[in-house]
Design a protein around this motif. Structure first.
Motif, mmCIF file in Angstrom:
data_model
loop_
_atom_site.group_PDB
_atom_site.id
_atom_site.type_symbol
_atom_site.label_atom_id
_atom_site.label_comp_id
_atom_site.label_asym_id
_atom_site.label_seq_id
_atom_site.Cartn_x
_atom_site.Cartn_y
_atom_site.Cartn_z
ATOM 1 N N MET A 1 7.263 -7.686 -6.586
ATOM 2 C CA MET A 1 6.595 -6.590 -5.899
ATOM 3 C C MET A 1 7.830 -6.477 -4.713
ATOM 4 O O MET A 1 7.870 -6.874 -3.990
ATOM 5 C CB MET A 1 5.772 -6.849 -5.296
ATOM 6 N N SER A 2 7.585 -4.509 -4.355
ATOM 7 C CA SER A 2 8.094 -4.369 -3.585
ATOM 8 C C SER A 2 7.121 -3.117 -1.947
ATOM 9 O O SER A 2 6.140 -2.994 -2.965
ATOM 10 C CB SER A 2 9.398 -3.296 -3.732
ATOM 11 N N THR A 3 7.575 -3.488 -1.379
ATOM 12 C CA THR A 3 6.970 -2.680 -0.423
ATOM 13 C C THR A 3 7.470 -1.164 -0.003
ATOM 14 O O THR A 3 9.097 -1.064 0.396
ATOM 15 C CB THR A 3 6.304 -3.699 1.541
ATOM 16 N N TYR A 4 6.954 -0.672 0.081
ATOM 17 C CA TYR A 4 7.376 1.189 -0.152
ATOM 18 C C TYR A 4 6.594 1.634 1.585
ATOM 19 O O TYR A 4 4.821 0.906 1.448
ATOM 20 C CB TYR A 4 6.577 2.198 -1.213
ATOM 21 N N HIS A 5 6.968 2.273 2.069
ATOM 22 C CA HIS A 5 6.849 3.200 3.622
ATOM 23 C C HIS A 5 7.040 4.454 2.466
ATOM 24 O O HIS A 5 8.054 5.495 2.224
ATOM 25 C CB HIS A 5 7.691 2.807 4.160
ATOM 26 N N PHE A 6 5.799 5.325 4.156
ATOM 27 C CA PHE A 6 6.187 6.690 3.587
ATOM 28 C C PHE A 6 5.166 7.693 4.850
ATOM 29 O O PHE A 6 4.489 6.867 5.321
ATOM 30 C CB PHE A 6 5.134 6.570 1.883
ATOM 31 N N ILE A 7 5.279 8.429 4.776
ATOM 32 C CA ILE A 7 4.561 9.749 5.479
ATOM 33 C C ILE A 7 3.687 10.491 4.446
ATOM 34 O O ILE A 7 4.790 10.476 3.320
ATOM 35 C CB ILE A 7 5.679 10.446 6.289
ATOM 36 N N ALA A 8 2.874 11.263 4.726
ATOM 37 C CA ALA A 8 2.312 12.005 3.476
ATOM 38 C C ALA A 8 1.171 13.197 4.364
ATOM 39 O O ALA A 8 1.631 12.934 5.244
ATOM 40 C CB ALA A 8 1.273 11.271 2.407
ATOM 41 N N PHE A 48 0.023 7.838 -5.633
ATOM 42 C CA PHE A 48 -0.130 6.292 -5.067
ATOM 43 C C PHE A 48 -1.638 6.579 -4.445
ATOM 44 O O PHE A 48 -2.136 5.593 -3.700
ATOM 45 C CB PHE A 48 0.997 5.393 -4.404
ATOM 46 N N LEU A 49 -1.505 7.871 -3.492
ATOM 47 C CA LEU A 49 -2.822 7.767 -2.489
ATOM 48 C C LEU A 49 -4.181 8.532 -3.070
ATOM 49 O O LEU A 49 -4.724 7.798 -2.657
ATOM 50 C CB LEU A 49 -2.680 9.279 -2.158
ATOM 51 N N GLN A 50 -4.166 8.207 -4.360
ATOM 52 C CA GLN A 50 -5.841 8.073 -4.686
ATOM 53 C C GLN A 50 -5.981 5.760 -5.352
ATOM 54 O O GLN A 50 -6.839 5.768 -5.237
ATOM 55 C CB GLN A 50 -5.486 8.585 -6.928
ATOM 56 N N ALA A 51 -5.036 5.319 -4.841
ATOM 57 C CA ALA A 51 -5.752 4.521 -4.519
ATOM 58 C C ALA A 51 -6.257 3.775 -3.630
ATOM 59 O O ALA A 51 -5.913 4.111 -2.625
ATOM 60 C CB ALA A 51 -4.497 3.040 -4.326
ATOM 61 N N PRO A 52 -7.221 2.859 -4.097
ATOM 62 C CA PRO A 52 -8.167 2.321 -3.738
ATOM 63 C C PRO A 52 -7.506 1.767 -1.898
ATOM 64 O O PRO A 52 -8.719 2.464 -0.817
ATOM 65 C CB PRO A 52 -9.321 1.444 -3.879
ATOM 66 N N GLU A 53 -7.021 1.141 -2.205
ATOM 67 C CA GLU A 53 -6.305 0.500 -0.774
ATOM 68 C C GLU A 53 -6.472 1.398 0.163
ATOM 69 O O GLU A 53 -5.869 1.664 1.710
ATOM 70 C CB GLU A 53 -5.578 -0.922 -1.104
ATOM 71 N N LEU A 54 -5.845 2.472 -0.321
ATOM 72 C CA LEU A 54 -4.911 3.998 0.454
ATOM 73 C C LEU A 54 -6.319 4.546 0.794
ATOM 74 O O LEU A 54 -5.834 6.009 1.485
ATOM 75 C CB LEU A 54 -4.285 4.679 0.223
ATOM 76 N N ALA A 66 2.243 15.705 -1.164
ATOM 77 C CA ALA A 66 3.403 15.633 -0.547
ATOM 78 C C ALA A 66 3.637 14.132 0.235
ATOM 79 O O ALA A 66 3.176 13.884 1.248
ATOM 80 C CB ALA A 66 4.597 16.265 -0.613
ATOM 81 N N ALA A 67 4.567 13.936 -0.201
ATOM 82 C CA ALA A 67 4.963 12.191 0.049
ATOM 83 C C ALA A 67 6.524 12.153 0.091
ATOM 84 O O ALA A 67 7.454 12.605 -0.429
ATOM 85 C CB ALA A 67 4.751 11.440 -0.030
ATOM 86 N N VAL A 68 6.877 11.326 1.296
ATOM 87 C CA VAL A 68 8.562 10.599 1.804
ATOM 88 C C VAL A 68 8.542 10.173 1.313
ATOM 89 O O VAL A 68 7.497 8.628 2.409
ATOM 90 C CB VAL A 68 9.258 11.651 2.374
ATOM 91 N N VAL A 69 8.881 8.852 0.640
ATOM 92 C CA VAL A 69 8.465 7.022 -0.009
ATOM 93 C C VAL A 69 10.142 6.929 0.099
ATOM 94 O O VAL A 69 11.061 7.215 -0.227
ATOM 95 C CB VAL A 69 7.586 7.165 -0.941
ATOM 96 N N CYS A 88 1.446 7.816 8.202
ATOM 97 C CA CYS A 88 1.817 7.106 8.176
ATOM 98 C C CYS A 88 1.774 6.155 8.034
ATOM 99 O O CYS A 88 0.217 5.674 7.849
ATOM 100 C CB CYS A 88 2.633 6.990 8.940
ATOM 101 N N GLY A 89 1.785 4.819 6.145
ATOM 102 C CA GLY A 89 1.765 3.964 5.472
ATOM 103 C C GLY A 89 2.716 3.144 4.868
ATOM 104 O O GLY A 89 3.434 3.823 4.750
ATOM 105 N N ARG A 90 2.240 2.525 4.066
ATOM 106 C CA ARG A 90 3.038 1.522 3.037
ATOM 107 C C ARG A 90 2.224 0.919 2.493
ATOM 108 O O ARG A 90 0.818 1.175 1.802
ATOM 109 C CB ARG A 90 3.529 0.522 4.076
#
Length: 107
Positions: A1-8, A48-54, A66-69, A88-90
């Protein structure tokens, strides 16, 4: 598993109103000069913005989004400081609710 950071943000904001293309082009050039692999992606309509945790973060992002990941947290922090009106999130991927963005599941 990897950690991804993003702005949306809204897709028109990131792709038309802000000079994001210039920033990404310059970063790509810099990485090429340094022999570094690309570790960031512009994702239109990110699933990924549809994920319950986000859910709480995603609610603040106008659609279409749109997002930069990136795997580089410092780059995302730089973008957050440079661009206004972004969230901003991850996230961790792959997970039960988020496919690995590198496998094409985030688009």
């Amino acid at each position: 598993m990897s950690t991804y950071h993003f702005i949306a943000a809204s897709e028109p904001f990131l792709t038309v109103e802000e000079p994001l293309e210039e920033v990404l082009r310059e970063r790509t050039r810099h990485y090429g000069e340094q022999g570094k692999a690309i570790d960031f992606w512009l994702v239109k309509r990110p699933a990924f913005l549809q994920a319950p945790e986000l859910e709480s973060l995603a609610a603040a992002v106008p659609r279409p989004a749109a997002a930069v990941v990136s795997t580089d947290e410092k780059f995302i922090t730089f973008l957050k400081l440079r661009l206004e009106y972004v969230v901003c999130g991850r996230f961790e991927a792959p997970s039960a609710s988020i496919a690995d963005p590198l496998a094409g599941g985030a688009n």
